[in-house]
Design an enzyme around this catalytic site. Sequence first.
Site, mmCIF file in Angstrom:
data_model
loop_
_atom_site.group_PDB
_atom_site.id
_atom_site.type_symbol
_atom_site.label_atom_id
_atom_site.label_comp_id
_atom_site.label_asym_id
_atom_site.label_seq_id
_atom_site.Cartn_x
_atom_site.Cartn_y
_atom_site.Cartn_z
ATOM 1 N N ARG A 1 0.833 -1.212 0.000
ATOM 2 C CA ARG A 1 0.000 0.000 0.000
ATOM 3 C C ARG A 1 0.867 1.261 0.000
ATOM 4 N NH1 ARG A 1 -4.501 0.883 4.706
ATOM 5 N NH2 ARG A 1 -2.762 1.589 5.971
ATOM 6 N N ARG B 1 2.890 -0.843 15.058
ATOM 7 C CA ARG B 1 1.427 -0.697 15.008
ATOM 8 C C ARG B 1 0.749 -2.019 15.347
ATOM 9 N NH1 ARG B 1 1.282 1.554 9.159
ATOM 10 N NH2 ARG B 1 -0.987 1.409 9.262
HETATM 11 P P1 ADP Z 1 -4.409 1.665 10.061
HETATM 12 O O1 ADP Z 1 -5.695 1.031 10.494
HETATM 13 O O2 ADP Z 1 -3.902 1.141 8.765
HETATM 14 O O3 ADP Z 1 -3.358 1.702 11.130
HETATM 15 P P2 ADP Z 1 -5.508 4.309 10.411
HETATM 16 O O4 ADP Z 1 -5.666 5.287 9.320
HETATM 17 O O5 ADP Z 1 -6.730 3.768 11.058
HETATM 18 O O6 ADP Z 1 -4.675 3.159 9.713
HETATM 19 O O7 ADP Z 1 -4.579 4.906 11.569
HETATM 20 C C1 ADP Z 1 -3.340 5.489 11.328
HETATM 21 C C2 ADP Z 1 -2.749 6.066 12.620
HETATM 22 O O8 ADP Z 1 -3.648 7.100 13.108
HETATM 23 C C3 ADP Z 1 -2.631 5.091 13.786
HETATM 24 O O9 ADP Z 1 -1.432 4.359 13.746
HETATM 25 C C4 ADP Z 1 -2.659 6.076 14.986
HETATM 26 O O10 ADP Z 1 -1.425 6.741 15.143
HETATM 27 C C5 ADP Z 1 -3.673 7.122 14.532
HETATM 28 N N1 ADP Z 1 -5.042 6.777 14.991
HETATM 29 C C6 ADP Z 1 -6.096 6.459 14.188
HETATM 30 N N2 ADP Z 1 -7.184 6.192 14.935
HETATM 31 C C7 ADP Z 1 -6.825 6.319 16.229
HETATM 32 C C8 ADP Z 1 -7.477 6.141 17.470
HETATM 33 N N3 ADP Z 1 -8.767 5.770 17.540
HETATM 34 N N4 ADP Z 1 -6.781 6.375 18.615
HETATM 35 C C9 ADP Z 1 -5.523 6.758 18.572
HETATM 36 N N5 ADP Z 1 -4.809 6.912 17.446
HETATM 37 C C10 ADP Z 1 -5.448 6.705 16.266
#
Ligand code: ADP
Length: 193
Positions: A128, A146
């Site tokens: 990706r 992550r």
């Molecule tokens: P993915 O599911 O591929 O990790 P996201 O776009 O959902 O991608 O999230 C990317 C980053 O955004 C996460 O690694 C975190 O740093 C931040 N993030 C997203 N949603 C949250 C959440 N609910 N709480 C805390 N951090 C978040």
Amino acid sequence: MINLILFGPPGSGKGTQATNLVEKYNLLHISTGDLFRSEIGNKTPLGLEAKSYMDKGALVPDEVTIGMLKKKVQENPDVKGYIFDGFPRTIPQAEALDAMLMANSQEITSLVALDVDDEEIVKRLLNRAKTSGRSDDADESIIRNRLSVYKETTAIVAGHYEKKDKTHTVNGVGGIDEVFGRLAEVIDRSLVA
Ligand code: ADP
């Protein structure tokens, strides 16, 4: 209202499937990751703060995340329901979400989790990165971080909704339509239950 949580590790296909689910169930898709990336794109103070965590593969602090999520929900009251994608990722976030919905006599209808193994995830995210431009996808050690955060902090959110008999897991490995079929089946079942 239908209030779904689309759950699963990073790279499990939540964003892709949310797009299809929005069409089928006519819900508003709220992705906290997308909201943060939009704040970063607009160079807002919230975006700058979030970026420092996201770049490391760490979670943005609950207070910041919950505040942003609530604002988005409050700005969109006239919808048939929500698909929460990437939220809640911690127990305090889940508790805040439950309380917010309860204040409007609502609740989570169902949490659907996509199950995908680690090696498949690393492969998908590195792939990706070639088109997403997301720096958190381009580096294997950030991806692994992550994944650890998911296991240590986020996975228990599924248990929180399992206690209320609301958690359903589907196999997230397969074609997009195949996985969508599995999701729709468990969602339809939870809607009549
Ligand atoms: P993915 O599911 O591929 O990790 P996201 O776009 O959902 O991608 O999230 C990317 C980053 O955004 C996460 O690694 C975190 O740093 C931040 N993030 C997203 N949603 C949250 C959440 N609910 N709480 C805390 N951090 C978040």
